[in-house]
Design a protein around this motif. Structure first.
Motif, PDB file in Angstrom:
ATOM      1  N   LEU A 226     -11.797   9.988  41.726  1.00 24.55           N
ATOM      2  CA  LEU A 226     -12.631   8.928  42.298  1.00 24.55           C
ATOM      3  C   LEU A 226     -11.946   8.289  43.492  1.00 24.55           C
ATOM      4  N   LEU A 227     -10.639   8.060  43.375  1.00 25.51           N
ATOM      5  CA  LEU A 227      -9.904   7.454  44.482  1.00 25.51           C
ATOM      6  C   LEU A 227      -9.859   8.388  45.686  1.00 25.51           C
ATOM      7  N   LEU A 228      -9.715   9.695  45.431  1.00 32.66           N
ATOM      8  CA  LEU A 228      -9.709  10.650  46.530  1.00 32.66           C
ATOM      9  C   LEU A 228     -11.071  10.704  47.225  1.00 32.66           C
ATOM     10  N   CYS A 229     -12.152  10.572  46.463  1.00 34.07           N
ATOM     11  CA  CYS A 229     -13.490  10.539  47.066  1.00 34.07           C
ATOM     12  C   CYS A 229     -13.616   9.351  48.008  1.00 34.07           C
ATOM     13  N   VAL A 230     -13.152   8.178  47.562  1.00 38.08           N
ATOM     14  CA  VAL A 230     -13.210   6.992  48.420  1.00 38.08           C
ATOM     15  C   VAL A 230     -12.313   7.174  49.634  1.00 38.08           C
ATOM     16  N   ALA A 231     -11.120   7.731  49.421  1.00 35.58           N
ATOM     17  CA  ALA A 231     -10.155   7.888  50.518  1.00 35.58           C
ATOM     18  C   ALA A 231     -10.672   8.788  51.620  1.00 35.58           C
ATOM     19  N   THR A 232     -11.524   9.752  51.283  1.00 34.87           N
ATOM     20  CA  THR A 232     -12.019  10.709  52.273  1.00 34.87           C
ATOM     21  C   THR A 232     -13.480  10.495  52.637  1.00 34.87           C
ATOM     22  N   GLY A 233     -14.038   9.362  52.247  1.00 34.97           N
ATOM     23  CA  GLY A 233     -15.415   9.061  52.615  1.00 34.97           C
ATOM     24  C   GLY A 233     -16.445   9.925  51.924  1.00 34.97           C
ATOM     25  N   ARG A 234     -16.109  10.460  50.742  1.00 31.97           N
ATOM     26  CA  ARG A 234     -17.056  11.320  50.021  1.00 31.97           C
ATOM     27  C   ARG A 234     -17.505  10.670  48.713  1.00 31.97           C
ATOM     28  N   GLU A 235     -17.902   9.405  48.809  1.00 34.66           N
ATOM     29  CA  GLU A 235     -18.416   8.717  47.620  1.00 34.66           C
ATOM     30  C   GLU A 235     -19.656   9.385  47.054  1.00 34.66           C
ATOM     31  N   ASP A 236     -20.325  10.201  47.890  1.00 27.57           N
ATOM     32  CA  ASP A 236     -21.514  10.906  47.403  1.00 27.57           C
ATOM     33  C   ASP A 236     -21.180  11.932  46.333  1.00 27.57           C
ATOM     34  N   LEU A 237     -19.899  12.289  46.179  1.00 30.02           N
ATOM     35  CA  LEU A 237     -19.494  13.274  45.190  1.00 30.02           C
ATOM     36  C   LEU A 237     -18.987  12.636  43.896  1.00 30.02           C
ATOM     37  N   ILE A 238     -19.006  11.319  43.819  1.00 29.98           N
ATOM     38  CA  ILE A 238     -18.549  10.645  42.600  1.00 29.98           C
ATOM     39  C   ILE A 238     -19.522  10.958  41.459  1.00 29.98           C
ATOM     40  N   PRO A 239     -19.024  11.484  40.342  1.00 26.14           N
ATOM     41  CA  PRO A 239     -19.918  11.864  39.238  1.00 26.14           C
ATOM     42  C   PRO A 239     -20.609  10.660  38.604  1.00 26.14           C
ATOM     43  N   GLU A 240     -21.756  10.886  38.021  1.00 23.55           N
ATOM     44  CA  GLU A 240     -22.437   9.837  37.267  1.00 23.55           C
ATOM     45  C   GLU A 240     -21.812   9.667  35.898  1.00 23.55           C
ATOM     46  N   ASN A 241     -21.377  10.776  35.315  1.00 22.77           N
ATOM     47  CA  ASN A 241     -20.769  10.730  33.985  1.00 22.77           C
ATOM     48  C   ASN A 241     -19.271  10.504  34.141  1.00 22.77           C
ATOM     49  N   LEU A 242     -18.785   9.346  33.699  1.00 18.78           N
ATOM     50  CA  LEU A 242     -17.370   9.008  33.852  1.00 18.78           C
ATOM     51  C   LEU A 242     -16.658   8.940  32.498  1.00 18.78           C
ATOM     52  N   SER A 243     -17.105   9.721  31.544  1.00 18.18           N
ATOM     53  CA  SER A 243     -16.492   9.625  30.228  1.00 18.18           C
ATOM     54  C   SER A 243     -15.948  10.943  29.702  1.00 18.18           C
ATOM     55  N   GLU A 244     -16.533  12.073  30.083  1.00 17.05           N
ATOM     56  CA  GLU A 244     -16.081  13.342  29.511  1.00 17.05           C
ATOM     57  C   GLU A 244     -16.344  14.474  30.491  1.00 17.05           C
ATOM     58  N   PRO A 245     -15.621  15.600  30.326  1.00 12.09           N
ATOM     59  CA  PRO A 245     -15.821  16.738  31.231  1.00 12.09           C
ATOM     60  C   PRO A 245     -17.231  17.300  31.107  1.00 12.09           C
ATOM     61  N   THR A 246     -17.821  17.604  32.220  1.00 16.01           N
ATOM     62  CA  THR A 246     -19.123  18.275  32.226  1.00 16.01           C
ATOM     63  C   THR A 246     -19.116  19.325  33.329  1.00 16.01           C
ATOM     64  N   LYS A 247     -20.026  20.288  33.234  1.00 20.05           N
ATOM     65  CA  LYS A 247     -20.119  21.319  34.255  1.00 20.05           C
ATOM     66  C   LYS A 247     -20.448  20.707  35.611  1.00 20.05           C
ATOM     67  N   GLN A 248     -21.292  19.678  35.605  1.00 16.32           N
ATOM     68  CA  GLN A 248     -21.655  19.021  36.851  1.00 16.32           C
ATOM     69  C   GLN A 248     -20.433  18.370  37.496  1.00 16.32           C
ATOM     70  N   ASN A 249     -19.610  17.720  36.691  1.00 13.44           N
ATOM     71  CA  ASN A 249     -18.399  17.103  37.235  1.00 13.44           C
ATOM     72  C   ASN A 249     -17.466  18.158  37.812  1.00 13.44           C
ATOM     73  N   ALA A 250     -17.339  19.281  37.105  1.00 17.03           N
ATOM     74  CA  ALA A 250     -16.492  20.369  37.593  1.00 17.03           C
ATOM     75  C   ALA A 250     -16.994  20.874  38.942  1.00 17.03           C
ATOM     76  N   ASN A 251     -18.296  20.997  39.098  1.00 15.12           N
ATOM     77  CA  ASN A 251     -18.871  21.472  40.365  1.00 15.12           C
ATOM     78  C   ASN A 251     -18.602  20.472  41.490  1.00 15.12           C
ATOM     79  N   LEU A 252     -18.701  19.180  41.188  1.00 16.19           N
ATOM     80  CA  LEU A 252     -18.448  18.158  42.207  1.00 16.19           C
ATOM     81  C   LEU A 252     -16.991  18.163  42.639  1.00 16.19           C
ATOM     82  N   MET A 253     -16.079  18.313  41.687  1.00 16.69           N
ATOM     83  CA  MET A 253     -14.662  18.364  42.020  1.00 16.69           C
ATOM     84  C   MET A 253     -14.351  19.589  42.878  1.00 16.69           C
ATOM     85  N   THR A 254     -14.947  20.727  42.511  1.00 19.86           N
ATOM     86  CA  THR A 254     -14.734  21.950  43.282  1.00 19.86           C
ATOM     87  C   THR A 254     -15.293  21.812  44.692  1.00 19.86           C
ATOM     88  N   LEU A 255     -16.473  21.216  44.795  1.00 18.71           N
ATOM     89  CA  LEU A 255     -17.086  21.008  46.105  1.00 18.71           C
ATOM     90  C   LEU A 255     -16.213  20.124  46.983  1.00 18.71           C
TER      91      LEU A 255
END
Length: 330
Positions: A226-255
């Motif tokens: 989350l901090l890296l997203c803010v640091a690079t201006g990519r808040e649009d990639l912050i996941p909605e689910n902030l509690s457990e690993p999900t495939k969607q979160n993995a895709n956002l991190m990879t992106l």
């Protein structure tokens, strides 16, 4: 301007803190406590840490000490006294990590600036990622195992607080930017290939390479992400689910990682904020045709508008940072 502590002072502080932490030398059984008891104990530690060295006075005009030296000595004493207190709290609260950190971080983020900075300094390696991408090693000695569990608890609490109050992410990022170590180190780790979010979230090398022994550690890495997203201006990639690993979160991190690797040399210090931005649109702009291969080895440009204080509405003795590295920090 950042004032550095002389090496001998850092070493002395480390010895003082380590002696205080290891002095008990006894195994403490983890016994869950009721909520009221945890609240009483943690608030008492917060009170003691918050009250450390509130007696700063500017040196007389004819003093041999400069203002920066006097401030450095003042905050070094705050650290040397606060750090062992927080370590004692961790030992006493073993088995109650989640409840203890919820109370502690709540107090840290909602106290006066002078109290908050003391709570931050005493616990910085637990509540914030410094130079350490990975949390403490959960397979080492008892002190590291306790520290690991409190780090995970702190990350979990921060994610819960951010989910209920998204504005809190900016406040936590402000602390990270003020401390400055985290942002630079993460960039170098990504550049050198030391870690990869793709490897982390897809799991092949996670256990051996990142000390990713269980899904709890995911919370630590997600907070960092989350901090890296803010640091690079990519808040649009912050996941909605902030509690457990999900495939969607993995895709956002990879992106994000793929985007960062491709566009890193096109990032500039934002003229209007404390982050990096692409020269043009982060989504539509092609890679700068003038970029050279050697640009990838250069540090990111220095950030403009770094916060002067870790907390807003600062009052009282001006903070200096970093006063020292925490002895157990990896």
């Amino acid at each position: 301007m950042i004032y550095r502590v002389p090496l001998m002072i850092c070493l002395c502080l480390a010895i003082i803190c380590m002696n205080a932490f290891y002095s008990k030398g006894r195994e403490i059984s983890a016994k869950p406590k009721n909520t009221e008891k945890v609240e009483v104990i943690v608030l008492e530690y917060c009170r003691r840490i918050s009250s450390i060295r509130k007696d700063y006075k500017a040196e007389p005009v004819n003093s041999s000490k400069t203002v920066p030296d006097a401030l450095q000595e003042h905050w070094s004493k705050v650290l040397s006294e606060g750090y062992p207190l927080f370590r004692n709290m961790m030992q006493e609260m073993e088995g109650n990590e989640d409840a203890a950190m919820k109370i502690y971080i709540r107090e840290m983020m909602n106290s006066t600036s002078q109290d908050s900075i003391r709570l931050l300094m005493a616990s910085e390696d637990i509540v914030m990622p410094l130079a350490n991408f990975a949390p403490y090693d959960n397979n080492r000695d008892k002190q590291n195992r306790i520290a690991y569990r409190f780090q995970i608890a702190a990350a979990k609490v921060e994610l819960e607080f951010i989910k209920s109050n998204p504005n809190l992410l900016a406040e936590i990022y402000r602390i990270a930017a003020w401390r400055s170590v985290f942002l630079t180190r993460q960039d170098r780790l990504i550049r050198s290939g030391t870690f990869s979010y793709r490897e982390l979230v897809y799991g092949e090398q996670a256990e051996s390479k990142y000390h990713f022994y269980d899904t709890d550690a995911y919370l630590w890495y997600l907070r960092n992400f989350l901090l890296l997203c803010v640091a690079t201006g990519r808040e649009d990639l912050i996941p909605e689910n902030l509690s457990e690993p999900t495939k969607q979160n993995a895709n956002l991190m990879t992106l994000w990682e793929m985007w960062f690797i491709v566009h890193r040399s096109d990032l500039i210090s934002s003229p209007g904020g404390c982050c990096w931005k692409l020269i043009d649109s982060p989504l539509l702009s092609p890679r700068n045709g003038n970029s050279k291969p050697e640009d990838a080895d250069k540090d990111l440009p220095a950030l403009n508008h770094l916060p002067l204080t870790p907390f807003k509405n600062w009052q009282g003795v001006f903070p200096v940072q970093p006063v020292a590295e925490h002895p157990l920090c990896t």
